[in-house]
Design an enzyme around this catalytic site. Structure first.
Site, PDB file in Angstrom:
ATOM      1  N   GLU A  68      46.005  39.434  40.600  1.00 55.45           N
ATOM      2  CA  GLU A  68      44.618  39.078  40.899  1.00 55.45           C
ATOM      3  C   GLU A  68      44.219  37.923  39.997  1.00 55.45           C
ATOM      4  O   GLU A  68      44.396  37.996  38.779  1.00 55.45           O
ATOM      5  CB  GLU A  68      43.696  40.274  40.669  1.00 55.45           C
ATOM      6  N   GLU A  91      30.364  40.841  41.537  1.00 49.77           N
ATOM      7  CA  GLU A  91      30.670  42.208  41.130  1.00 49.77           C
ATOM      8  C   GLU A  91      29.458  42.745  40.380  1.00 49.77           C
ATOM      9  O   GLU A  91      29.063  42.196  39.356  1.00 49.77           O
ATOM     10  CB  GLU A  91      31.891  42.252  40.212  1.00 49.77           C
TER      11      GLU A  91
END
Length: 258
Positions: free
Chosen positions: A147, A240
């Site tokens: 990621e 997020e």
């Protein structure tokens, strides 16, 4: 003698040719209604807006709602309002995901031009970030292995890191990296499933990003051991959210792979 159908087409053609740019797109329309479902998805052009509230059950209360505002070519405008209270960890990652030209080996990716202009209003203290999120795999369409995050803002959150200081703060593996017109610190860690590389601005926020995301991948392949044989499986950008209340408005969001 021309048929009636052909005559009608020839009469209509000048009107079609002179139609203003974007009119066909407006006739087709996009879904601009607000969605709040935990796993809602909305399509617009080459993008999907994901209401990815994967940590919702860890909150005492709250939700994330989002909608597309407009689509013009490859540029999309969108909005996300969220509020979360209680619990631990990230509650949602509302994001716009690219659906085109994925699953290419990093060695075959030339550029990932991206632009993102956004602003955010908040109520009180929040914990969140605003970030691009890319994933790679050892095979096309395979499970995520790496990621790569490019944070444009850090609001009392923090990156995943193997290294921590005595003050409880993560320690970067590289500092003051000049990439895509900004300065970044790089952190490396694991989320239990993926190796996570996080580029954070050395200071402040990046409210207007216009650059090549592939430059971050090239830095990792040239300096941090990321293999160029890995396949790029995901490119997305969003926020997020862990706690608090905020609304992020993205007036410009565009990304593609070349």
């Amino acid at each position: 003698m021309l048929s009636k159908k052909l005559s009608f087409f020839l009469l209509l053609a000048p009107f079609v040719a002179s139609a203003p740019a974007g009119s066909l797109e407006q006739r087709q329309g996009i879904d601009t209604s607000t969605h709040c479902g935990q796993w809602d998805t909305i399509l617009a052009g080459q993008y999907t807006l994901f209401l990815d509230q994967w940590g919702k059950d860890n909150a005492n209360s709250g939700q994330s709602c989002a909608n597309f505002v407009s689509l013009s070519g490859t540029n999309v405008a969108w909005k996300n309002s969220w509020t979360w209270s209680g619990g631990n960890g990230v509650k949602s990652y509302t994001n716009v995901n690219l659906n085109a030209n994925l699953n290419r080996q990093l060695s075959n990716v030339n550029r990932i031009p991206a632009s993102w202009s956004w602003s955010q209003s908040t109520q009180g203290s929040i914990v969140s970030n605003v970030a691009y999120d890319l994933f790679t795999s050892s095979r096309s369409g395979g499970s995520n292995e790496n990621e790569i995050m490019v944070w444009l803002a850090n609001f009392n959150a923090g990156p995943i890191s193997f290294n921590w200081g005595a003050d409880g703060k993560p320690i970067p593996v590289a500092s003051n990296l000049s990439i895509a017109g900004h300065s970044w610190n790089l952190y490396i860690g694991s989320n239990g499933a993926n190796q996570v590389y996080s580029f954070l601005p050395t200071s402040g926020t990046v409210g207007n990003f216009n650059g090549d995301l592939n430059l971050f991948l090239r830095y990792l392949t040239q300096n941090q051991g990321l293999s160029t044989s890995q396949f790029l499986t995901t490119v997305q950008g969003g926020t997020e959210a862990t706690s608090g209340t905020a609304t992020i408005t993205s007036s410009t969001f565009s990304v593609s792979i070349a």
